[in-house]
Design a protein around this motif. Structure first.
Motif, short mmCIF file in Angstrom:
data_model
loop_
_atom_site.label_atom_id
_atom_site.label_comp_id
_atom_site.label_asym_id
_atom_site.label_seq_id
_atom_site.Cartn_x
_atom_site.Cartn_y
_atom_site.Cartn_z
N ALA A 1 43.94 51.90 34.50
CA ALA A 1 43.18 53.46 34.17
C ALA A 1 44.22 54.54 33.01
CB ALA A 1 42.96 53.78 35.35
N LEU A 2 45.62 53.60 34.68
CA LEU A 2 47.15 55.09 33.96
C LEU A 2 47.84 53.63 32.73
CD1 LEU A 2 48.07 55.26 38.30
CD2 LEU A 2 47.38 57.16 36.10
N HIS A 3 48.09 52.68 32.91
CA HIS A 3 48.47 51.85 32.25
C HIS A 3 47.67 50.66 31.39
CE1 HIS A 3 51.57 49.57 29.83
NE2 HIS A 3 51.96 48.97 30.95
N PRO A 4 47.01 51.25 30.61
CA PRO A 4 46.24 49.65 30.68
C PRO A 4 46.79 48.02 30.22
CG PRO A 4 45.27 51.38 28.89
CD PRO A 4 46.54 51.95 29.93
N GLY A 5 47.69 47.91 29.86
CA GLY A 5 48.38 46.93 29.36
C GLY A 5 49.23 46.88 30.96
N ALA A 6 48.84 46.38 31.51
CA ALA A 6 49.83 46.21 33.14
C ALA A 6 48.79 44.20 33.45
CB ALA A 6 49.30 46.81 34.54
N TRP A 7 49.35 43.96 32.53
CA TRP A 7 48.58 42.39 33.27
C TRP A 7 48.53 42.01 34.68
CZ3 TRP A 7 51.05 38.46 34.91
CH2 TRP A 7 52.63 38.49 34.31
N ALA A 8 49.19 42.58 35.41
CA ALA A 8 49.64 42.10 36.22
C ALA A 8 48.44 42.58 37.50
CB ALA A 8 50.86 42.78 37.05
N ALA A 9 47.69 43.74 36.76
CA ALA A 9 47.00 44.27 37.81
C ALA A 9 46.08 43.12 37.04
CB ALA A 9 46.35 45.92 37.12
N SER A 10 45.21 42.55 36.42
CA SER A 10 43.81 42.01 35.66
C SER A 10 44.45 41.02 36.35
CB SER A 10 43.99 42.00 34.98
OG SER A 10 43.79 43.03 33.77
N LEU A 11 45.32 40.30 36.51
CA LEU A 11 45.55 39.10 36.70
C LEU A 11 45.34 39.29 38.90
CD1 LEU A 11 47.20 35.98 37.62
CD2 LEU A 11 49.00 37.82 38.16
N HIS A 12 45.23 40.00 39.48
CA HIS A 12 46.30 40.33 40.82
C HIS A 12 44.12 40.33 40.92
CE1 HIS A 12 49.46 40.24 41.70
NE2 HIS A 12 49.99 39.62 42.53
N ARG A 13 43.32 41.09 40.43
CA ARG A 13 41.80 41.20 39.91
C ARG A 13 41.52 39.84 40.20
NH1 ARG A 13 38.89 46.15 37.31
NH2 ARG A 13 37.86 45.84 39.53
N GLY A 14 41.37 39.21 39.21
CA GLY A 14 41.08 37.53 39.26
C GLY A 14 41.24 37.71 40.58
N HIS A 15 42.04 37.37 41.15
CA HIS A 15 43.09 36.37 42.85
C HIS A 15 41.51 36.99 43.36
CE1 HIS A 15 46.10 34.62 40.47
NE2 HIS A 15 47.33 35.39 40.97
N ILE A 16 42.07 38.12 43.68
CA ILE A 16 40.45 38.92 44.93
C ILE A 16 38.86 38.38 44.28
CG2 ILE A 16 39.64 41.10 44.85
CD1 ILE A 16 42.16 42.20 44.59
N ALA A 17 39.01 38.10 43.17
CA ALA A 17 37.44 37.64 42.88
C ALA A 17 37.19 36.61 43.25
CB ALA A 17 37.41 38.10 41.34
N LEU A 18 39.22 35.20 42.79
CA LEU A 18 38.23 34.64 42.80
C LEU A 18 38.58 34.34 44.84
CD1 LEU A 18 38.84 30.84 42.06
CD2 LEU A 18 41.07 31.65 42.33
N ARG A 19 39.36 34.85 45.28
CA ARG A 19 39.21 34.50 46.71
C ARG A 19 37.98 34.94 47.45
NH1 ARG A 19 44.81 36.87 49.41
NH2 ARG A 19 43.69 38.75 48.90
N GLY A 20 37.25 35.96 46.83
CA GLY A 20 35.70 36.34 47.56
C GLY A 20 34.76 35.27 46.67
N GLY A 21 35.32 33.99 46.22
CA GLY A 21 34.60 32.92 45.52
C GLY A 21 33.39 33.58 43.68
N ARG A 22 34.01 34.45 44.19
CA ARG A 22 33.12 35.16 42.67
C ARG A 22 33.80 34.72 41.11
NH1 ARG A 22 34.56 39.51 45.58
NH2 ARG A 22 35.42 40.39 43.97
N LEU A 23 33.13 33.30 40.83
CA LEU A 23 34.22 32.96 39.76
C LEU A 23 34.28 33.69 38.16
CD1 LEU A 23 33.99 28.84 40.80
CD2 LEU A 23 35.32 30.50 41.50
N ASP A 24 33.40 33.55 37.63
CA ASP A 24 32.87 34.47 36.56
C ASP A 24 33.40 35.59 36.47
OD1 ASP A 24 30.98 31.79 35.70
OD2 ASP A 24 29.74 33.59 36.29
N GLU A 25 33.30 36.06 37.46
CA GLU A 25 34.55 37.96 37.19
C GLU A 25 35.98 37.12 37.12
OE1 GLU A 25 35.74 41.27 40.71
OE2 GLU A 25 33.86 40.03 40.59
N ALA A 26 36.51 36.09 38.60
CA ALA A 26 37.28 35.99 38.55
C ALA A 26 38.05 35.43 36.90
CB ALA A 26 37.66 34.62 39.63
#
Length: 572
Positions: A415-440
């Motif tokens: 929200a503070l910096h929409p271009g922060a690709w690393a934030a989306s990357l790590h949100r993908g890691h969190i979803a993957l770790r939780g087994g939520r593949l489509d969200e990842a």
């Protein structure tokens, strides 16, 4: 005969705010303060007189030397220190200047001038003749970037360096920089047309002013001339500085190969020039040659950084070298080495926020999480880097296994910096770790839409692997490998490739991928076990047995390795 003492001589116009800050320290220490006002419309004149300065009016004729020389006519003491209104010198330093000037009555003194900048890496410094005996023959020359040194040379007056710093604050405000650059460009153009076309110092100042105010073709042609056909006995530092400017202009015109050629020739002329090496490293990094960039930075870091008579980015260079080296060490998966470099910066500049953020990032990468938390706790909230700090706090929470908190912080960082690709990357890691593949996959794809980084490709490949989309997984891993020319692969690339190849049944290729992972990252029980599975499927039972036994040695509780051994016993 002039009385023994020190006069501070200045020229001003509309400098009331600067004079309010500067004058109290001057009038307390100097024997006299002489100010030439060239047409102020604010309260500069009244303020200066109320503080004890002697003020003289003179019309502005686009000639800095003429205005300064008008002030020298009013000097009554044996020595002069010239300053600008946006210079800063503390009382103790000024007392030292006065004491040393009177102790060496027939000597000029060079002081260290530090040009401050809004960009810490752009802070420049040089030795400048600021103190000299007051004599009628000692007068400034040059409409702009005026010099007193020729006058002292004509009288045979020796010049020495004095370890005193004057800080120039006139290049901090971007708007003021733009205004001064345009003024300087026009004045320097008239100087060159008036007969100074072979004065390389004037030409170099012209190049920099032209660059700053957008006159790129003028800057390019003049910089090229300074490098390719300099007048005889041109100092090497001027040729090198012109080469850097020429190369940076070429790079800005998207001619990276030409920029690298120019910088390469500059390296051949002066192999240990730290400034040229730094800028070539930056160009090499942008072109993808991270190994070459790191090599140049290592040379730059080891080379002595010398202040000269030119305003070069000496003050900011050591910091910039260490920041750039640290970032490369992180890319090369050596975060502890990066942290050591960032600490070197903080040893000199404890309040450097960029270095503190970098140190926190490197410590997180090195899994020194307690130290990383201490660094982050010491960073008070500021609007200008709120997104970066939030991202670091999120990554710390992620590494500590606090996924819900990390995900919320990553969402805030976006929200503070929409271009922060690393934030989306790590949100993908969190979803993957939780087994939520489509969200990842959605998070990884968002990260890729911002910046196509190999780390994101590897994350997306992992989510595709878990979803059984093996060919797509391998395609994304191939993209990641192709983007890593000159830099190491992200951790896990070869292991994911090996797993996808294993599941497809391409066991020999999987062996190569797993072995490459183990060579790069060391023994890991699960990877060793999977390598043993490959050998079992390739009907190499002896190699498979050794693999399972090694996996159990690394992790005695690894059930899959025990089952692999049992399967071998059943078959054989």
């Amino acid at each position: 005969m002039s009385a023994a003492g020190l006069t501070v001589a200045m020229i001003v116009r509309d400098e009331e705010s600067n004079l309010r800050e500067l004058l109290p320290g001057l009038v307390d220490v100097a024997d006299d303060v002489v100010i030439v006002d060239t047409g102020s419309s604010d309260g500069s004149v009244n303020l200066a007189r109320s503080r004890g300065a002697r003020v003289f009016a003179a019309p502005w004729e686009d000639d800095f030397a003429k205005a300064r020389n008008r002030g020298l006519e009013e000097v009554r003491t044996s020595h002069v220190l010239w300053l600008d209104a946006d210079d800063r010198i503390d009382r103790e330093a000024l007392s030292s200047v006065r004491r040393e000037a009177l102790a060496r009555p027939q000597t000029g003194l060079m002081l260290l001038l530090v040009n401050e900048s809004a960009d810490p890496n752009a802070v420049s410094s040089c030795w400048q003749l600021r103190v000299f005996p007051s004599r009628p023959e000692h007068r400034f020359e040059g409409r702009i970037h005026e010099q007193i040194l020729p006058g002292l040379a004509a009288t045979g007056t020796p010049v020495e360096k004095l370890d005193v710093t004057v800080r120039h604050t006139g290049y901090v405000d971007p708007g003021e920089v733009a205004r001064k650059s345009r003024r300087n460009f026009e004045m320097l153009r008239r100087e060159i047309a008036g007969g100074r076309e072979n004065d390389v110092s004037v030409l170099l100042h012209y190049v920099k002013a032209a660059t700053m105010c957008g006159e790129i073709e003028e800057a390019l042609a003049t910089a090229r001339r300074c490098v390719e056909s300099p007048p005889p006995e041109t100092p090497a530092e001027i040729i090198q500085s012109a080469a850097v400017t020429w190369a940076r202009i070429e790079y800005g015109r998207r001619r990276a190969d030409e920029a690298l050629r120019i910088l390469g020739e500059a390296v051949e002329r002066v192999p240990d020039d730290p400034i040229v090496r730094f800028f070539r490293a930056d160009a090499l990094r942008r072109s993808g040659d991270l190994t070459g960039a790191l090599r140049d930075l290592e040379v730059a870091r080891a080379a002595p950084v010398r202040c000269t008579l030119l305003p070069l980015p000496v003050a900011g260079l050591g910091r910039a070298i260490r920041l750039e080296m640290g970032e490369l060490q992180e890319i090369f998966c050596r975060p502890a080495d990066a942290a050591a470099l960032y600490r070197e910066i903080l040893d000199d500049q404890p309040e450097d926020r960029a270095a503190r953020r970098a140190l926190a990032r490197a410590l997180i990468g090195a899994f020194a999480l307690r130290e990383a938390r201490e660094v982050l706790d010491g960073l008070e909230d500021r609007h200008e880097d709120a997104g970066e700090v939030c991202l670091l706090r999120a990554t710390l929470a992620f590494q500590e296994g606090r996924d819900a908190e990390a995900d919320a912080l990553y969402e805030r960082a976006l929200a503070l910096h929409p271009g922060a690709w690393a934030a989306s990357l790590h949100r993908g890691h969190i979803a993957l770790r939780g087994g939520r593949l489509d969200e990842a996959r959605r998070h990884y794809e968002r990260a890729l839409s911002v910046a196509d980084n190999p780390e994101t490709r590897v994350g997306l490949a992992a989510s595709l692997l878990e979803g059984g989309r093996l060919t797509e997984c391998l395609d994304h891993l191939a993209e990641a490998v192709g983007a890593c020319v000159g830099r190491p692969l992200p951790r896990g690339t070869e292991a994911l490739s090996g797993e996808a190849l294993y599941r497809i049944g391409r066991y020999m290729e999987a062996v190569g991928a797993f072995e490459n992972h183990l060579k790069r990252w060391g023994a890991e029980a699960r990877i060793v076990k999977r390598l043993a599975d490959c050998y079992r499927n390739l009907e190499a039972p002896a190699a498979a047995r050794l693999g399972y036994e090694e996996a159990l040695r690394l992790d005695p509780g690894l059930v899959e390795a025990s089952e692999g051994l049992q399967a071998l016993e059943t078959v054989h």
